[in-house]
Design an enzyme around this catalytic site. Structure first.
Site, PDB file in Angstrom:
ATOM      1  N   TYR A 174      23.355 128.292  39.062  1.00  0.00           N
ATOM      2  CA  TYR A 174      21.909 128.241  39.370  1.00  0.00           C
ATOM      3  C   TYR A 174      21.717 129.126  41.003  1.00  0.00           C
ATOM      4  O   TYR A 174      20.985 128.116  41.985  1.00  0.00           O
ATOM      5  CB  TYR A 174      20.990 126.935  39.616  1.00  0.00           C
ATOM      6  CG  TYR A 174      21.849 126.427  38.186  1.00  0.00           C
ATOM      7  CD1 TYR A 174      20.910 126.379  37.019  1.00  0.00           C
ATOM      8  CD2 TYR A 174      23.067 125.243  38.212  1.00  0.00           C
ATOM      9  CE1 TYR A 174      21.225 125.788  35.800  1.00  0.00           C
ATOM     10  CE2 TYR A 174      23.550 124.750  36.384  1.00  0.00           C
ATOM     11  CZ  TYR A 174      21.819 125.079  35.518  1.00  0.00           C
ATOM     12  OH  TYR A 174      22.542 124.332  34.614  1.00  0.00           O
ATOM     13  N   GLY A 178      27.024 124.473  31.494  1.00  0.00           N
ATOM     14  CA  GLY A 178      26.985 125.881  32.265  1.00  0.00           C
ATOM     15  C   GLY A 178      27.543 126.060  33.141  1.00  0.00           C
ATOM     16  O   GLY A 178      28.221 126.108  34.091  1.00  0.00           O
ATOM     17  N   TYR A 218      16.755 121.188  45.959  1.00  0.00           N
ATOM     18  CA  TYR A 218      17.825 120.514  46.086  1.00  0.00           C
ATOM     19  C   TYR A 218      18.631 119.352  46.719  1.00  0.00           C
ATOM     20  O   TYR A 218      18.697 118.586  46.966  1.00  0.00           O
ATOM     21  CB  TYR A 218      18.888 120.266  44.976  1.00  0.00           C
ATOM     22  CG  TYR A 218      18.682 121.509  43.341  1.00  0.00           C
ATOM     23  CD1 TYR A 218      17.125 120.480  42.821  1.00  0.00           C
ATOM     24  CD2 TYR A 218      18.731 122.660  43.704  1.00  0.00           C
ATOM     25  CE1 TYR A 218      16.837 121.045  41.622  1.00  0.00           C
ATOM     26  CE2 TYR A 218      18.524 123.038  42.540  1.00  0.00           C
ATOM     27  CZ  TYR A 218      17.699 122.649  41.165  1.00  0.00           C
ATOM     28  OH  TYR A 218      17.107 123.170  40.209  1.00  0.00           O
ATOM     29  N   GLU A 233      27.535 122.761  25.385  1.00  0.00           N
ATOM     30  CA  GLU A 233      26.559 123.729  26.120  1.00  0.00           C
ATOM     31  C   GLU A 233      26.841 123.922  27.791  1.00  0.00           C
ATOM     32  O   GLU A 233      26.210 123.495  28.770  1.00  0.00           O
ATOM     33  CB  GLU A 233      25.407 123.557  26.335  1.00  0.00           C
ATOM     34  CG  GLU A 233      24.602 123.098  24.220  1.00  0.00           C
ATOM     35  CD  GLU A 233      23.548 123.095  24.922  1.00  0.00           C
ATOM     36  OE1 GLU A 233      22.791 122.067  25.054  1.00  0.00           O
ATOM     37  OE2 GLU A 233      22.509 123.294  23.361  1.00  0.00           O
ATOM     38  N   CYS A 244      10.062 133.113  57.005  1.00  0.00           N
ATOM     39  CA  CYS A 244       9.615 132.655  57.337  1.00  0.00           C
ATOM     40  C   CYS A 244       9.003 131.389  57.410  1.00  0.00           C
ATOM     41  O   CYS A 244       8.130 131.355  56.734  1.00  0.00           O
ATOM     42  CB  CYS A 244       7.949 133.678  57.895  1.00  0.00           C
ATOM     43  SG  CYS A 244       8.780 135.001  58.321  1.00  0.00           S
TER      44      CYS A 244
HETATM   45  C1  LIG Z   1      20.451 122.946  31.716  1.00  0.00           C
HETATM   46  C2  LIG Z   1      20.885 122.784  30.218  1.00  0.00           C
HETATM   47  C3  LIG Z   1      22.611 122.983  30.649  1.00  0.00           C
HETATM   48  C4  LIG Z   1      23.342 122.928  30.952  1.00  0.00           C
HETATM   49  O1  LIG Z   1      23.339 122.021  32.549  1.00  0.00           O
HETATM   50  P1  LIG Z   1      25.120 122.029  32.945  1.00  0.00           P
HETATM   51  O2  LIG Z   1      24.981 121.530  33.959  1.00  0.00           O
HETATM   52  O3  LIG Z   1      24.347 123.549  33.942  1.00  0.00           O
HETATM   53  O4  LIG Z   1      26.246 122.022  32.334  1.00  0.00           O
HETATM   54  C5  LIG Z   1      23.155 122.890  28.538  1.00  0.00           C
HETATM   55  N1  LIG Z   1      21.492 122.107  27.986  1.00  0.00           N
HETATM   56  C6  LIG Z   1      20.948 121.779  28.546  1.00  0.00           C
HETATM   57  C7  LIG Z   1      19.656 121.965  27.170  1.00  0.00           C
HETATM   58  C8  LIG Z   1      19.948 122.284  29.307  1.00  0.00           C
HETATM   59  O5  LIG Z   1      18.451 121.992  30.258  1.00  0.00           O
END
Ligand SMILES: *Cc1c(COP(=O)(O)O)cnc(C)c1O
Length: 422
Positions: free
Chosen positions: A376, A278, A319, A276, A347
Site C-alpha cells: 500500500y 497482501g 491512516y 489472499e 503544500c
Molecule cells: C485487501 C484485500 C486483501 C489483502 O489484505 P491484506 O491485509 O493486505 O492481507 C485480501 N482480500 C481482499 C478481498 C481484499 O480486499
C-alpha cells in the site's frame, strides 16, 4: 524478518548497499527485496502444506509485474480487484486459472474480460452482481465459477478504514441471508457455485476475529451442503498484520500459527483452502528511500524536510500510520537523538510523516529509509503537485533493476490535451 540490514555501518538491501542504488536511480524510490517477498510467500505456502490450497497474493498491496512474476513463478495465485489488476496479472504471466476476482463493484466489462481470458473464480458480493455475472456468462456461452462473499459480522479490531467484516461494512452479503442467496445462485444459468469467500479486514494483529469468522464459515459450509450445494473451496481472504515498528512487543501472529488455526477450524471439511495475503507478503519486503533536502529550525521544533512526500507514501496522512524511519548510514551506538518533525515538500500540513520522531544527528543530503513501505505504498501513490511517480527497484542477491522508471516532466505534461477551442 526482512533483508534490509546494516552491514559495516551502511544499510543494505540483500547484498547491495542502498546508497549505491540511490546514486544510480536518484531519490526518492521504492526498493523491494526478492528474497523477502519469496520468504513471506513460502511461510504461507508451508503453513497450509497439510491441505489442498492456493495462496493468492492480494496484488492491490504491490502490483508491479516484476513482483507478480517473482511470486507467480514460486507458485502463487493472484487476488485481483479490478480489470486493470486482472490485465496486469495476465501480462506478468499468471494464468487465468490461478486468478480470483474480488471486489464489490465488478462491471460487466470486467466480468467479460475475465471470463474470456480465463478465471479461477469470482468472489461475488451481492445479488445484483450475481444476476449481472449470470447474464454476461450466458451471453458468452460459458460457465462462471463462483463463491459468495459472506459478511460474518465480526469486528476485526483494526483501523476503521480497513475493517470489512462488520454488518455495517459495504462488503459481502450478510451471513444470516447466505442460504437464501445461495438458493438464488443455484437457479441462475451459467453460474457454478463452488464455495464460500470471507475477508474481514486488514492489519489484524490477533487470530481471534479470524477464528470467529472461520467458525461461522464452517457452520455455513455444513448448512449449504445440507441444502444440496457443492462447497469444495473456501477462500478465507487476507488481512494478517505485520509489525510496523522495530521493538514493538505486540507482535502479530505468524503465518504458521494462522495456518494451524485454519486447519483446526476448517480442515475436517475436506475443502480446498485459498488465502489472499497482501500486506504480510509485501509490506516488510519494501522500503522507501528518500533524501533530506533541508533541516529547518521552527519556533519550537526541528523539521526534517525530505524529497519524498505524501503523494509517494500516503499511509501516514491517510491512516495515521507509523513507519520506522532510519538513516541509511548507521548511527553510532548510543548517539544522542533529537526529536524532528519529518515532512515532505507538498503544500499541505497533512504531508507529515512523523511528529517529534527521535533521530540521530543528520544533515541535508543524507538518506533515510522508511521501513515496511512495500504494501500500500507505490500502489497508492499519485502525481499530486505534479510530482512524478517515483521509481520502483527490485533487488535479488547482488543484482538490482529498476522495475518502473521515473517519468520525465514531459511524460506527465504531455498527457494533458488542451482543446483547440481554447
Ligand atoms: C485487501 C484485500 C486483501 C489483502 O489484505 P491484506 O491485509 O493486505 O492481507 C485480501 N482480500 C481482499 C478481498 C481484499 O480486499
Amino acid at each position: 524478518m526482512d533483508h534490509f540490514l546494516y552491514r559495516d555501518g551502511a544499510l543494505f538491501a540483500e547484498d547491495v548497499p542502498v546508497a549505491d542504488i540511490a546514486a544510480s536511480v536518484g531519490t526518492p524510490f521504492y526498493l523491494y527485496s526478492a528474497a523477502t517477498l519469496l520468504r513471506h510467500f513460502q511461510l504461507f505456502d508451508d503453513a497450509l502444506a497439510g491441505v489442498d490450497h492456493l495462496v493468492c497474493f492480494a496484488m492491490k498491496s504491490a502490483s508491479n509485474q516484476a513482483i507478480l512474476k517473482l511470486l507467480g513463478d514460486a507458485g502463487a495465485g493472484m487476488d485481483v480487484v479490478s480489470g486493470g489488476e486482472y490485465a496486469r496479472a495476465r501480462a506478468a504471466g499468471i494464468s487465468g486459472n490461478k486468478i480470483v476476482f474480488s471486489g464489490i463493484g465488478k462491471t460487466r466489462a470486467e466480468m467479460e474480460m475475465a471470463l474470456t481470458g480465463g478465471i479461477r473464480q469470482f468472489n461475488v458480493e451481492s445479488e445484483p452482481e450475481m444476476l449481472a455475472l449470470s447474464a454476461v456468462a450466458t451471453d458468452l456461452g460459458v460457465v462462471a465459477p463462483i463463491t459468495v462473499r459472506v459478511n460474518p459480522d465480526v469486528d476485526a479490531k483494526t483501523h476503521e478504514k480497513i475493517a470489512t467484516g462488520r454488518k455495517g461494512d459495504k462488503f459481502g452479503i450478510p451471513i444470516s441471508r447466505a442460504r437464501e442467496i445461495y438458493a438464488v445462485a443455484a437457479k441462475l444459468p451459467s453460474l457454478k457455485v463452488i464455495g464460500i469467500d470471507v475477508h474481514i479486514g486488514s492489519q489484524l494483529t490477533d487470530l481471534a476475529p479470524f477464528k470467529t469468522a472461520y467458525e461461522k464459515v464452517a457452520d455455513l459450509t455444513e448448512h449449504l451442503r445440507a441444502d444440496g450445494h457443492e462447497i469444495s473451496r473456501l477462500d478465507l481472504g487476507g488481512g494478517l498484520g505485520i509489525p510496523y515498528a522495530i521493538g514493538d512487543n505486540d507482535r502479530p501472529p505468524l503465518p504458521a500459527q494462522y495456518g494451524e488455526m485454519i486447519i483446526d477450524t476448517l480442515g475436517h471439511l475436506g475443502c480446498e483452502i485459498e488465502i489472499e495475503p497482501g500486506r504480510l507478503i509485501s509490506g516488510n519486503a519494501g522500503i522507501l528511500v528518500s533524501q533530506i533536502i533541508y533541516i529547518k529550525s521552527g519556533e519550537d521544533r526541528e523539521f526534517m524536510i525530505l524529497d519524498g512526500a505524501m503523494n509517494d507514501l500516503i499511509r501516514p496522512a491517510m491512516y495515521g500510520a507509523h513507519h520506522d524511519i532510519i538513516p541509511v548510514i548507521e548511527p553510532p551506538a548510543g548517539v544522542d537523538k533529537t526529536p524532528y518533525d519529518i515532512v515532505g515538500p507538498v503544500c499541505e500540513s497533512g504531508d507529515t510523516f512523523a511528529k517529534a520522531r527521535d533521530m540521530p544527528p543528520m544533515n541535508a543530503g543524507d538518506l533515510v529509509a522508511f521501513r515496511s513501505a512495500g504494501a500500500y505504498g507505490a500502489v497508492m501513490s499519485s502525481e499530486y503537485n505534479t510530482r512524478p511517480l517515483i521509481p520502483e527497484v527490485l533487488v535479488m542477491g547482488d543484482q538490482f533493476a529498476v522495475i518502473r522508471p521515473r517519468p520525465t516532466y514531459d511524460d506527465i505534461i504531455n498527457r494533458d490535451t488542451v482543446p483547440e477551442w481554447l
